[in-house]
Scaffold this active site. Sequence first.
Site, PDB file in Angstrom:
ATOM      1  N   TYR A 144      -1.096   7.707   9.154  1.00 29.30           N
ATOM      2  CA  TYR A 144      -1.440   8.150   7.805  1.00 29.30           C
ATOM      3  C   TYR A 144      -2.682   9.013   7.906  1.00 29.30           C
ATOM      4  O   TYR A 144      -3.693   8.592   8.468  1.00 29.30           O
ATOM      5  CB  TYR A 144      -1.695   6.949   6.882  1.00 29.30           C
ATOM      6  N   ASP A 239      -7.630  12.152  14.232  1.00 28.01           N
ATOM      7  CA  ASP A 239      -8.020  11.702  12.901  1.00 28.01           C
ATOM      8  C   ASP A 239      -8.884  10.452  13.094  1.00 28.01           C
ATOM      9  O   ASP A 239      -8.371   9.351  13.298  1.00 28.01           O
ATOM     10  CB  ASP A 239      -6.771  11.400  12.077  1.00 28.01           C
ATOM     11  N   LYS A 267     -15.020   8.418   5.522  1.00 27.87           N
ATOM     12  CA  LYS A 267     -15.460   7.038   5.347  1.00 27.87           C
ATOM     13  C   LYS A 267     -16.931   6.813   5.734  1.00 27.87           C
ATOM     14  O   LYS A 267     -17.820   7.068   4.935  1.00 27.87           O
ATOM     15  CB  LYS A 267     -14.511   6.096   6.088  1.00 27.87           C
TER      16      LYS A 267
HETATM   17  N1  HOZ Z   1      -6.037   5.026   2.440  1.00 24.84           N
HETATM   18  C1  HOZ Z   1      -6.739   3.810   2.233  1.00 24.84           C
HETATM   19  C2  HOZ Z   1      -6.258   2.742   3.114  1.00 24.84           C
HETATM   20  N2  HOZ Z   1      -6.117   3.062   4.466  1.00 24.84           N
HETATM   21  C3  HOZ Z   1      -6.626   3.318   0.814  1.00 24.84           C
HETATM   22  C4  HOZ Z   1      -7.681   3.872  -0.033  1.00 24.84           C
HETATM   23  C5  HOZ Z   1      -7.807   3.173  -1.372  1.00 24.84           C
HETATM   24  O1  HOZ Z   1      -6.789   2.796  -1.937  1.00 24.84           O
HETATM   25  O2  HOZ Z   1      -8.908   3.039  -1.857  1.00 24.84           O
END
Ligand code: HOZ
Length: 425
Positions: A144, A239, A267
Amino acid sequence: MNRERSIQLYDTAKGVIPGGVNSPARSWAAVGGNPLFLTRGTGSRVWDADGNEYIDYVCSWGPLILGHANERVVAAITQAASEGTSFGAPTERENEIAQFVADAYESIDMVRFVNSGTEATMSALRLARAYTGRSKIVKFEGGYHGHSDALLVAAGSGALAHGVPDSAGVTESFAQDTLLSKFNDLASVDAHFTSFPDDIACVIVEPIAGNMGVVPPQDGFLQGLRDLTTKHGALLVFDEVITGFRVEYGGAQQRYGINADITCLGKIIGGGMPVGAYGGSAEVMATVAPLGAMYQAGTLSGNPVAMAAGIATLKQLQEPGVYNALGAKAASLAAGLQEVFADAEVPLRINRVGSMMTLFFNTEEVTGWESVSASDREGFGRFFHNMLEEGVYLPPSPFEAMFVSTAHTDDDIQTTLESARRALA
Ligand code: HOZ
């Protein structure tokens, strides 16, 4: 536990926000039930709208490596905000954090700041295509990389948990340039280079998969990707939105000794504020406007408040012993959980790298999409809810990473283990 207020707030949210959430992973569709509405966090703890307290292992899905409301981060944010929240002009803090990133990563001479991990990976693909003059990209099943069109193919995280790994709205023409391979399977990458020797711009990979749950690279996998991409004139894009400054100060690249051509970050570098970044060698980054012909921009990119939060976070991560202590804490949590599950005779496979881990309700080793898919989702869901009743907040999906922060204490770990014992009973 009374969660009336969260239930009311979720009902209201559903009337004005699709599914009541601003990111699908937050809807708890993967585990059922009503998402918690959170009101505040300090250190390792969060509180919901009904005043219930939890030990938090979501940590905002990764950014909060120092825990909630870290004093130095909050002070930096407050100071920066008091000086003006956005200028749309360069500021000195951007230079400072860019230098931190370039110092941390051998493969990065220059870095461009954006506002999210999605923007970082989307821009990295455009850059790889612009630099190589090629159109196709290779990604991995269950990988992802945010929600840009080309990457929402066999995607992990919320897309996987919600059963939409191939999103509606992504046209065939977009998807046809995205080639799929299997994580930890070099032959599946090699096959694409055999079919399209001159058409592949890049291979994009989470060097430690984190969005189908944590799946570490097997020995030789990342080196194999490095060799294949170099041989075929394609770029290797790591990534590191989750792993950057998480598994080591220099991310997965430092941990495994493999350099990428383009690195995507997010992040942790934003210290809990919205930040993403992509960087690489001066030669590759010279393709980015205004130096080169690949366009990418953003009004809030390099935002001073976000830069201040990132700088305050990275400075604390530079202190000696931080990563060893984090890893040791996470290791003791993982070992304790393994023992608790063994005592309860419930199969559990823990995949952990440093302070990120996933509890897979699996009997077999978890090495990729197929073994991830074999996990007992319902079993995880029951455990999740029982832990919540105990005051422990785990990621609300079997396909996400849980995170240990520097703010988690040995007491938190012990409490979590006692909770797990009762949750399984
Ligand atoms: N993409 C995030 C988890 N790997 C989720 C982000 C969110 O829902 O805050």
